[in-house]
Design a protein around this motif. Structure first.
Motif, short mmCIF file in Angstrom:
data_model
loop_
_atom_site.label_atom_id
_atom_site.label_comp_id
_atom_site.label_asym_id
_atom_site.label_seq_id
_atom_site.Cartn_x
_atom_site.Cartn_y
_atom_site.Cartn_z
N PHE A 6 3.99 149.75 51.27
CA PHE A 6 3.41 151.10 51.09
C PHE A 6 2.04 150.95 51.96
CE2 PHE A 6 6.70 151.84 48.05
CZ PHE A 6 6.74 153.38 48.35
N ALA A 36 2.39 151.15 55.48
CA ALA A 36 2.80 152.57 55.93
C ALA A 36 1.78 153.47 55.86
CB ALA A 36 3.92 152.77 55.21
N GLN A 37 0.91 153.36 55.00
CA GLN A 37 -0.21 154.34 54.70
C GLN A 37 -1.19 153.86 55.86
OE1 GLN A 37 -1.29 153.58 50.55
NE2 GLN A 37 -0.78 155.60 49.91
N GLY A 45 9.65 156.72 45.95
CA GLY A 45 9.18 155.74 47.11
C GLY A 45 9.64 156.35 48.36
N ARG A 102 -7.21 155.41 43.45
CA ARG A 102 -5.55 155.94 43.12
C ARG A 102 -5.45 156.49 41.99
NH1 ARG A 102 -1.06 153.43 41.56
NH2 ARG A 102 1.07 154.64 41.75
N THR A 143 7.82 159.55 49.20
CA THR A 143 6.50 159.33 49.85
C THR A 143 6.49 158.77 51.39
OG1 THR A 143 5.82 158.95 47.55
CG2 THR A 143 4.41 158.09 49.49
N LEU A 144 7.33 157.82 51.69
CA LEU A 144 7.59 157.14 52.76
C LEU A 144 8.03 158.40 53.79
CD1 LEU A 144 9.03 153.62 52.14
CD2 LEU A 144 6.72 154.27 52.87
N VAL A 161 6.89 145.07 48.04
CA VAL A 161 6.77 146.53 48.05
C VAL A 161 5.52 147.34 48.29
CG1 VAL A 161 7.35 148.59 46.72
CG2 VAL A 161 9.05 146.80 46.69
N TRP A 162 4.47 146.64 47.52
CA TRP A 162 3.20 147.28 47.58
C TRP A 162 2.73 146.95 49.06
CZ3 TRP A 162 -1.38 144.72 48.56
CH2 TRP A 162 -2.55 145.38 48.35
N GLN A 202 -6.14 151.39 46.25
CA GLN A 202 -4.93 151.33 45.26
C GLN A 202 -5.35 151.08 43.86
OE1 GLN A 202 -2.11 152.70 46.79
NE2 GLN A 202 -3.53 152.79 48.72
#
Length: 733
Positions: free
Chosen positions: A645, A648-649, A317, A678, A320-321, A641-642, A674
């Motif tokens: 993300f 951020a995307q 994680g 994905r 990725t970030l 958390v999802w 997602q």
């Protein structure tokens, strides 16, 4: 494996069974670890005794702390005079149990430890030490479940698993049990009495307590000593805990209590000795020992797996970030630098000016085509209607098409267009034919399902004015993006491809000049040995070879090409399977670049290995962990958390779309991406890695063309912001 070589198709299928087994083992490990830590199951808070009354309850409440509930009426026992049975619940604990054992040994005292089976499995050596030092073991269930609130099958399971793990780690069974959340006989309610009867029917003696230290509430040490010190020479069963939190006060209280008991002439011993019974331990059979050992090993493995998985996923994680933030930053730098260096701009310093051609060089455009009758006309017309001021030669290399591709291209009668026919040999063979037949040294390669804007060729060849540049990657856009699959690919092309290429340009490690749009210097192609037939990703293979030959490969976002993307998940799978497998082939072929001088090998191959292979292989485990956490734990952290993300995307996607001049409204499909897209992409990676590892020969997977740009009807499916691209094109035949 050669892309153009014909052979029997042997795509692997059995590895999906292995993937399913791996997913089941992962799920099993998570469930076992969750169950062992009382996450999985229907455990409830202990019920209060209330005002319940019955003859049996009255008998238990007025009796001693050791209860035999197997007969028609409960029977109980008390400790002998001046005898204290020290009992410890919830262990063994790797930190506090050894310290308590040291205190007991220093005082020459013995005790009974009511152990949690899951903790025994995790710390078998500590459990054996308890037994070796003369102490007694009792069962406190396997997961510390409240047996007063569990179903009968769960009660049997809890006790059975604990006996098995004791057999596997110590070789003994125990006849003693204590219900979690129990206390003195006076606090027993009907639900606890029912659980005690169930244990009695299984042959257990149930231990309660006379004096409860209540150390779980962390009272003062002096208070715990006062609460657990018997009076007037009476015997007592005393309850402490050796796990479940900070037990430093418990440790001090036990030490002080034993000093006080010594002064008053009390003996501290095991529970069975205190009530005058034989040892609670009985030898376990060989089969029970084997099963118990396997259970303990499985739990330790699941705990280690879950723990390591947590660290790995956290690292993934963070990576990725960090990648998103880093690539967006590089894209910002690239955009500023590109604007400053464009020839039409007036830089403050001469050295900032990009090299320019003294005169537009002649260009040869090579179009490899195999069964492209649906779109070849639109492709050729877009190349001829360019506003590039120099000479443009268009070579359509028909690679043994079984449809009318060559006839359509030849019948157009457009100036500067030549059709070359050859037997089917694969796309690399067609490209090499075009290179050999091309009249000029600046070569542009374009797929037969792609159309150029009028300014594309000029923008694409401009960076080649710099003699150090050997190849230029253009900006590939999805033309048929009206459906959900098309929209997902549009997002991927803009964020996953073009944003990355800006970063690769700055880092000097461009991985791929896409087959849909790329410009090359003939000298660079020759230094790379031409287009190789060794892989199914000839564009990646060629780009890596050019980089290794010492040429710069750059990205020009203004050179836009509109391509037809797959319109179904099946077609998308076929395309990405070939891409991914071919990329793995290219990475393996050019693995020696890691040891060469220059940034390409370590940066490019390291990035591809980490972010295009390893992390996608871990993606299924991420999904399993997410589903598991939502099902058995608090779902809010997983959702948070999802959402983080996705946010951020979305932010990086908004910036990438802004750089490409695209509408940000396309981001509404990102959350949906997602849940289908994905998963499809990481399954492609799994399939490709398995195919590569097994050494299976994979054939070229063709994608059915829809002819997005071939007719005015299909042009209606192109997004509104794409339609002006074709406004100047001649009418279609």
């Amino acid at each position: 494996m050669r892309a153009g070589r014909r052979g029997r198709r042997t795509d692997p299928r059995g590895h999906w069974f292995l993937v399913a087994i791996a997913a089941l083992l992962t799920t099993g490990a998570l469930l076992l670890n969750g169950f062992a830590h009382n996450v999985v199951g229907e455990t409830h808070a202990p019920p209060a005794a209330g005002e319940e009354r019955s003859a049996e309850l009255d008998q238990v409440r007025s009796g001693g702390p050791v209860v035999n509930a197997s007969g028609p009426r409960p029977r109980s026992l008390r400790s002998a005079a001046r005898t204290v049975a020290l009992t410890f619940d919830d262990g063994p604990d790797p930190k506090w149990t050894p310290r308590i054992l040291d205190v007991l040994r220093r005082h020459g005292a013995k005790a009974t430890f009511f152990v949690v089976g899951a903790h025994v499995a995790e710390h078998p050596g500590l459990t054996r030490r308890i037994l070796a030092e003369g102490h007694e073991l009792g069962s406190h269930t396997y997961t510390h479940a409240d047996l007063a609130g569990t179903a009968p099958w769960r009660t049997r399971l809890e006790m059975s698993l604990t006996q098995k793990v004791l057999a596997g780690t110590t070789g003994v069974h125990t006849r003693l049990a204590r219900l979690p959340y129990s206390s003195s006989p006076s606090a027993v309610g009907s639900a606890q009495l029912a659980a005690m009867r169930a244990l009695g029917d299984e042959g257990y003696l149930v231990a309660l307590t006379d004096l409860d230290s209540r150390d779980w509430s962390r009272p003062a040490v002096a208070r715990m000593v006062a609460d657990t010190l018997p009076h007037r020479g009476r015997g007592a069963v005393v309850m402490f805990h050796d796990a479940g939190g900070d037990r430093s006060r418990t440790l001090a209280a036990v030490d002080a209590l034993l000093d006080a008991l010594d002064r008053k002439g009390y003996a501290a011993t095991t529970l069975t000795k205190a009530v005058g019974l034989p040892s609670a331990h009985t030898p376990a059979g060989g089969g029970e020992r084997v099963i118990g050992g396997a259970l303990a090993a499985a739990q330790r493995i699941s705990a280690a797996f879950t723990g390591s998985l947590g660290w790995i996923l956290s690292a993934a994680g963070v990576l990725t970030l960090a990648r998103l933030a880093f690539f967006v930053s590089l894209a910002w730098v690239h955009a500023r630098r590109t604007r400053r260096r464009r020839p039409e701009n007036t830089p403050r310093r001469r050295r900032d000016r990009a090299p320019v051609w003294p005169a537009p060089p002649p260009v040869s455009v090579i179009v490899p085509a195999y069964n492209e009758e649906a779109g070849i006309e639109a492709t050729v017309r877009s190349l001829v209607t360019t506003d590039y001021p120099g000479q443009v030669e268009v070579l359509v290399v028909d690679d043994g098409s079984s449809d009318r591709t060559a006839e359509i291209a030849a019948s157009l009668g457009l100036p500067g267009v030549r059709v070359i026919r050859q037997p089917n040999g694969g796309k690399p063979s067609a490209l090499n034919t075009g290179i050999a037949e091309a009249a000029h040294d600046i070569l542009v390669m374009v797929d037969g399902d792609t159309v150029f804007e009028p300014s594309t060729i000029g923008n694409l060849v401009q960076p080649l004015a710099d003699p150090s540049v050997g190849a230029v990657s253009g900006n590939t856009k999805v033309g048929n993006r009206r459906g959900m699959v098309g929209r997902w690919q549009h997002i991927e092309y803009v964020i996953g491809f073009n944003l990355d290429r800006r970063a690769f340009d700055l880092l000097g490690c461009m991985a791929t000049v896409p087959g849909a749009i790329g410009a090359f210097r003939r000298q660079a192609l020759l230094s790379a040995g031409g287009v190789s037939l060794d892989t199914l990703a000839e564009d990646t293979d060629l780009t890596m070879a050019i980089c290794r030959a010492g040429w710069r490969v750059v990205y020009e976002e203004r050179a836009r090409a509109w391509t037809e993307a797959p319109t179904s998940l099946r077609q998308l799978w076929r395309q990405r399977y070939r891409w991914c497998y071919g990329t793995l082939q290219a990475m393996w072929k050019h693995r020696g670049a890691v040891l060469e001088r220059g940034p390409f090998g370590r940066r490019c191959l390291g990035y591809l290995t980490l972010f295009q292979v390893i992390l996608p292989l871990l993606a299924p485990v991420v999904d399993i962990m997410a589903v598991y956490s939502v099902a058995v734990a608090d779902p809010l952290p997983v959702v948070a958390v999802w959402a983080g993300f996705v946010t951020a995307q979305a932010l990086s996607g908004w910036y990438a779309l802004r750089l490409d001049g695209e509408r940000a409204s396309a981001l509404w499909v990102l959350p949906l991406q997602q849940f289908v897209y994905r998963q499809l992409m990481y399954l492609v990676v799994i399939q490709s890695v398995a195919t590569a590892v097994l050494g299976v020969r994979l054939r070229w997977h063709t994608v059915r063309r829809e002819g997005t740009f071939s007719t005015s009807k299909n042009l209606e499916n192109v997004p509104g912001d794409v339609e002006p691209v074709f406004a100047e094109a001649p009418s279609k035949r």
